[in-house]
Design a protein around this motif. Structure first.
Motif, mmCIF file in Angstrom:
data_model
loop_
_atom_site.group_PDB
_atom_site.id
_atom_site.type_symbol
_atom_site.label_atom_id
_atom_site.label_comp_id
_atom_site.label_asym_id
_atom_site.label_seq_id
_atom_site.Cartn_x
_atom_site.Cartn_y
_atom_site.Cartn_z
ATOM 1 N N THR A 1 36.175 37.811 37.986
ATOM 2 C CA THR A 1 35.555 38.090 36.986
ATOM 3 C C THR A 1 35.925 39.104 35.805
ATOM 4 O O THR A 1 36.887 39.798 36.135
ATOM 5 C CB THR A 1 33.920 38.909 37.540
ATOM 6 N N GLY A 2 35.209 39.277 34.747
ATOM 7 C CA GLY A 2 35.756 39.981 33.837
ATOM 8 C C GLY A 2 36.826 39.534 32.991
ATOM 9 O O GLY A 2 37.079 38.141 32.885
ATOM 10 N N LYS A 3 37.647 40.389 32.024
ATOM 11 C CA LYS A 3 38.884 39.818 31.375
ATOM 12 C C LYS A 3 40.117 40.553 31.627
ATOM 13 O O LYS A 3 41.032 40.288 30.966
ATOM 14 C CB LYS A 3 38.270 40.171 29.904
ATOM 15 N N GLU A 4 40.072 41.571 32.654
ATOM 16 C CA GLU A 4 41.167 42.266 32.767
ATOM 17 C C GLU A 4 42.215 41.660 33.566
ATOM 18 O O GLU A 4 41.804 40.936 34.588
ATOM 19 C CB GLU A 4 40.723 43.545 33.529
ATOM 20 N N ASP A 5 43.385 41.853 33.080
ATOM 21 C CA ASP A 5 44.520 41.107 33.768
ATOM 22 C C ASP A 5 44.901 41.492 35.131
ATOM 23 O O ASP A 5 44.915 40.632 36.286
ATOM 24 C CB ASP A 5 45.934 41.263 33.057
ATOM 25 N N ALA A 6 44.541 42.839 35.436
ATOM 26 C CA ALA A 6 44.607 43.298 36.760
ATOM 27 C C ALA A 6 43.729 42.482 37.822
ATOM 28 O O ALA A 6 44.151 42.378 38.941
ATOM 29 C CB ALA A 6 44.272 44.944 36.722
ATOM 30 N N VAL A 7 42.467 42.425 37.442
ATOM 31 C CA VAL A 7 41.574 41.554 38.218
ATOM 32 C C VAL A 7 42.023 40.117 38.513
ATOM 33 O O VAL A 7 41.889 39.623 39.559
ATOM 34 C CB VAL A 7 40.030 41.558 37.700
ATOM 35 N N PHE A 8 42.397 39.497 37.556
ATOM 36 C CA PHE A 8 42.870 38.066 37.829
ATOM 37 C C PHE A 8 44.244 38.158 38.695
ATOM 38 O O PHE A 8 44.461 37.101 39.399
ATOM 39 C CB PHE A 8 43.054 37.317 36.339
ATOM 40 N N ASP A 9 44.988 38.959 38.404
ATOM 41 C CA ASP A 9 46.387 39.081 38.951
ATOM 42 C C ASP A 9 46.153 39.363 40.717
ATOM 43 O O ASP A 9 46.723 38.725 41.678
ATOM 44 C CB ASP A 9 47.325 40.255 38.533
ATOM 45 N N ALA A 10 45.164 40.407 40.972
ATOM 46 C CA ALA A 10 44.775 40.763 42.108
ATOM 47 C C ALA A 10 43.989 39.285 42.789
ATOM 48 O O ALA A 10 44.393 39.216 43.956
ATOM 49 C CB ALA A 10 43.627 41.882 42.301
ATOM 50 N N ALA A 11 43.189 38.696 42.091
ATOM 51 C CA ALA A 11 42.591 37.652 42.735
ATOM 52 C C ALA A 11 43.645 36.474 42.918
ATOM 53 O O ALA A 11 43.635 35.710 44.138
ATOM 54 C CB ALA A 11 41.438 37.114 41.769
ATOM 55 N N GLU A 12 44.363 36.252 42.145
ATOM 56 C CA GLU A 12 45.768 35.144 42.395
ATOM 57 C C GLU A 12 46.566 35.453 43.477
ATOM 58 O O GLU A 12 46.727 34.716 44.233
ATOM 59 C CB GLU A 12 46.478 35.307 41.023
ATOM 60 N N LYS A 13 46.751 36.856 43.580
ATOM 61 C CA LYS A 13 47.446 37.275 44.889
ATOM 62 C C LYS A 13 46.734 37.080 46.190
ATOM 63 O O LYS A 13 47.277 36.572 47.199
ATOM 64 C CB LYS A 13 48.087 38.637 44.738
ATOM 65 N N LEU A 14 45.113 37.252 45.979
ATOM 66 C CA LEU A 14 44.426 37.087 47.201
ATOM 67 C C LEU A 14 44.447 35.703 47.614
ATOM 68 O O LEU A 14 44.369 35.319 48.690
ATOM 69 C CB LEU A 14 43.007 37.684 47.127
ATOM 70 N N ALA A 15 44.400 34.727 46.614
ATOM 71 C CA ALA A 15 43.880 33.441 46.712
ATOM 72 C C ALA A 15 45.141 32.899 47.369
ATOM 73 O O ALA A 15 45.083 31.975 48.226
ATOM 74 C CB ALA A 15 44.022 32.399 45.460
ATOM 75 N N GLY A 16 46.448 33.272 47.109
ATOM 76 C CA GLY A 16 47.650 32.942 47.849
ATOM 77 C C GLY A 16 47.872 33.258 49.286
ATOM 78 O O GLY A 16 48.286 32.569 49.938
ATOM 79 N N GLU A 17 47.245 34.585 49.363
ATOM 80 C CA GLU A 17 47.260 35.178 50.701
ATOM 81 C C GLU A 17 46.296 34.059 51.753
ATOM 82 O O GLU A 17 46.751 33.721 52.963
ATOM 83 C CB GLU A 17 46.831 36.373 51.122
ATOM 84 N N PHE A 18 45.296 33.866 51.221
ATOM 85 C CA PHE A 18 44.288 32.736 51.798
ATOM 86 C C PHE A 18 45.219 31.416 52.318
ATOM 87 O O PHE A 18 45.165 30.748 53.274
ATOM 88 C CB PHE A 18 43.023 32.770 51.056
ATOM 89 N N ALA A 19 45.743 31.089 51.137
ATOM 90 C CA ALA A 19 46.356 29.720 51.109
ATOM 91 C C ALA A 19 47.573 29.661 52.126
ATOM 92 O O ALA A 19 47.634 28.606 53.073
ATOM 93 C CB ALA A 19 46.560 29.285 49.841
#
Length: 586
Positions: free
Chosen positions: A500-518
């Motif tokens: 959520t939001g527009k900050e790159d840090a949030v999207f980068d953290a979400a991307e990393k977390l999604a990769g950990e799950f996958a």
């Protein structure tokens, strides 16, 4: 990993205009299916993932039970269906077509003939049996009124399996094996279901049971007795008929003028308010009247006949029960032009005196089992504005037979005679098992040599599961006011991660977390859309219904994310570094 930014998906805020039941509304709105034509739907990526998971559960349970998978074409030749007479019996429900040489084919509504011929071509000895084989295949039926989305369509997917045994004892073993496999299948799919006695109908055979997913929107009505545990589809309920009474010459029948009483309610009201018609012991009720309902019936060859059915006036004819009784013939409503063609039938005032194959009209007359000799009734006098009172069955009128076509009502006596009363509920048929016997084997000459060298007709069983229908049945039982709540076993993904939001840090953290799950083998739907608002993302998550949602947003500054259980609505804040382990413990 599926990414919302590139996923072929469009959710809808409004219900489709033609949708009536929750599963149809939500499967369309969540982007799972789309209508192509009446009763025909396509699967979009998320929907097809759900469908495949349902199919995999069905296949795994069939394989686990030792059944072997085969596969037939959907395009079938006419000849085998001619041999079993189903080319005619299926009537208008069959999709028929011709090739360029004008040879007849059909789109398979079911495959009994094909399975029978396959075994006939391969096996010839009792030593080859028992055999249990199945397929998962698309079926086609030209439904007159396709409705409820994929619950009742013209094209659908079924798992149909068949057992082949040397005798009835072997058939019972095969039947119970399938029954157990079905229980395992529907338990895994997290369905609330009931097993009820059923009619074999078009399939033929003897013993038959249905698996019904309990649902208020279901097309099937079933009954249960809490006293003895009896459960049955209404088509399979046998009326607990009263004992016949002495046929008396006392209280002779008498015809009375009853103006403006074309309905049961108006007749009962008049009978209770007029002094000369009132009873001395109690008020008249609708159950004291004999209602005679006339149908025109269409045979598979297109020819027609008229059928009259006598039922107590507190009930209506249950069309599904009637269809089961007269199959393969099909009943149709008696229209005004039909009454004009039969002037002796006075609409609203039809009495039994002119009905029956020996009467002036020669119309076949079947009555409810409750209408036994010695019982007295009010019925039409075959004249407008006139009814006959104290009509006695066996004295004043007779029938050509009985028929189980009347409504089964809440509170009816349990047909087992246990003394309990029936309660009614509705469900969706998700599975049906039949002991076919030898009907198809005899028609197609499927024989094997027994231990004495004699040829024996093989005994068959047939067992179906509506695979595509299961998706809708699960949706009917697993949703709330916001959207779908898929069980984990069939959900299009295991976890829905939202940035959520527009900050790159949030999207980068979400991307990393999604990769950990996958990376841990967990299926992820990652909402990585930067143009969509948080509200839109949350609404889509509720609508799509993946079991667990993880929101990466404002809490990230504290090293946390929000985890939400879609089934229970419970929310918790967890450290992003332990999110995968927290998910695994949900």
């Amino acid at each position: 990993m599926l990414r919302m930014s590139s996923l072929f998906l469009r959710t809808l805020r409004e219900d489709p205009a033609d949708a009536e039941v929750p599963s149809h509304k939500l499967l369309v709105r969540s982007g799972a299916i789309r209508r192509i034509a009446p009763g025909i739907f396509s699967w979009l990526p998320l929907g097809y993932r759900i469908y495949r998971k349902v199919e995999n559960v069905v296949r795994e349970e069939m394989d686990s039970a030792g059944f072997q998978e085969v596969h037939f074409p959907a395009l079938l030749p006419r000849e085998p269906f001619e041999a079993t007479n189903r080319w005619t019996e299926y009537g208008d429900n069959l999709f028929r077509l011709q090739d360029r040489r004008k040879v007849d084919y059909l789109l398979g509504p079911t495959h009994e003939e094909m399975f029978t011929l396959m075994v006939k071509g391969e096996f010839s000895s009792y030593k080859d049996l028992p055999l249990r084989i199945y397929q998962i295949q698309t079926k086609f039926r030209d439904e007159a009124r396709p409705r409820a989305g994929i619950l009742r369509g013209r094209e659908f997917v079924m798992k149909d399996s068949y057992s082949f045994d040397i005798d009835d004892a072997g058939l019972e073993v095969s039947y119970q094996a399938h029954r157990a496999a079905y229980i395992s299948t529907f338990d895994r799919l997290k369905l609330d279901y009931v097993i009820v006695s059923a009619m074999s109908g078009a399939m033929g055979g003897s013993k038959s049971e249905e698996f019904l997913a309990i649902c208020e929107n279901g097309e099937d009505t079933f009954v249960r007795c809490h006293g003895c545990g009896f459960a049955a589809n209404v088509e399979a309920v046998n009326t607990l008929a009263p004992a016949a009474l002495p046929v008396s010459k006392e209280n002779p029948a008498h015809t009375e003028q009853t103006p403006k009483t074309p309905t049961i309610d108006s007749l009962v009201s008049l009978s209770n308010t007029r002094e000369d018609l009132r009873r001395t012991d109690r008020d008249w009720t609708a159950g004291d009247t004999l209602k005679n309902v006339v149908f025109k019936v269409i045979r598979p060859d297109g020819s027609k006949y008229v059928l009259a059915i006598g039922i107590p006036g507190n009930r209506d004819v249950d069309i599904k029960r009637l269809e089961t009784f007269i199959h393969p013939d099909q009943p149709e409503v008696f229209e005004e032009e039909d009454f004009k063609a039969h002037p002796l039938l006075k609409k609203g005032y039809i009495g039994p005196a002119i009905l029956g194959e020996g009467s002036e009209t020669k119309i076949k007359y079947l009555v409810d089992p409750r209408i036994v000799d010695g019982t007295r009734w009010i019925s039409g006098a075959n004249e407008y504005n006139n009814h006959t009172y104290d009509l006695m069955m066996g004295r004043d009128f007779k029938a050509d037979g009985t028929i189980e076509a009347a409504q089964v009502l809440e509170g009816d006596s349990c047909p087992t005679g246990c003394g309990g009363n029936l309660v009614t509920a509705r469900g969706i048929e998700i599975g049906h098992i039949f002991q076919l016997g030898r009907k198809y084997a005899e028609a197609l000459d499927l024989k094997v040599q027994d231990e004495n060298g004699d040829n024996r007709i093989v005994t068959m069983g047939s067992y179906g599961i509506g695979v595509s229908r299961l998706v809708a049945a699960i949706a009917e039982q697993h949703h709330d006011e916001k959207g779908l709540t898929w069980p984990k076993v069939v959900a299009p993904a295991d976890v829905h991660i939202i940035a959520t939001g527009k900050e790159d840090a949030v999207f980068d953290a979400a991307e990393k977390l999604a990769g950990e799950f996958a990376g841990r083998g967990i299926e992820v739907l990652f909402d990585d859309r930067r143009s969509a608002s948080a509200g839109v993302k949350f609404n889509d998550a509720e609508l799509i219904g993946i079991p667990v949602t993880i929101v990466v947003g404002k809490l990230l500054s504290d090293g946390k994310v929000e985890l939400k259980n879609r089934q229970t609505g419970e929310r918790s804040e967890i450290a992003i570094t332990s999110a995968v382990d927290a998910f695994l413990n949900v």
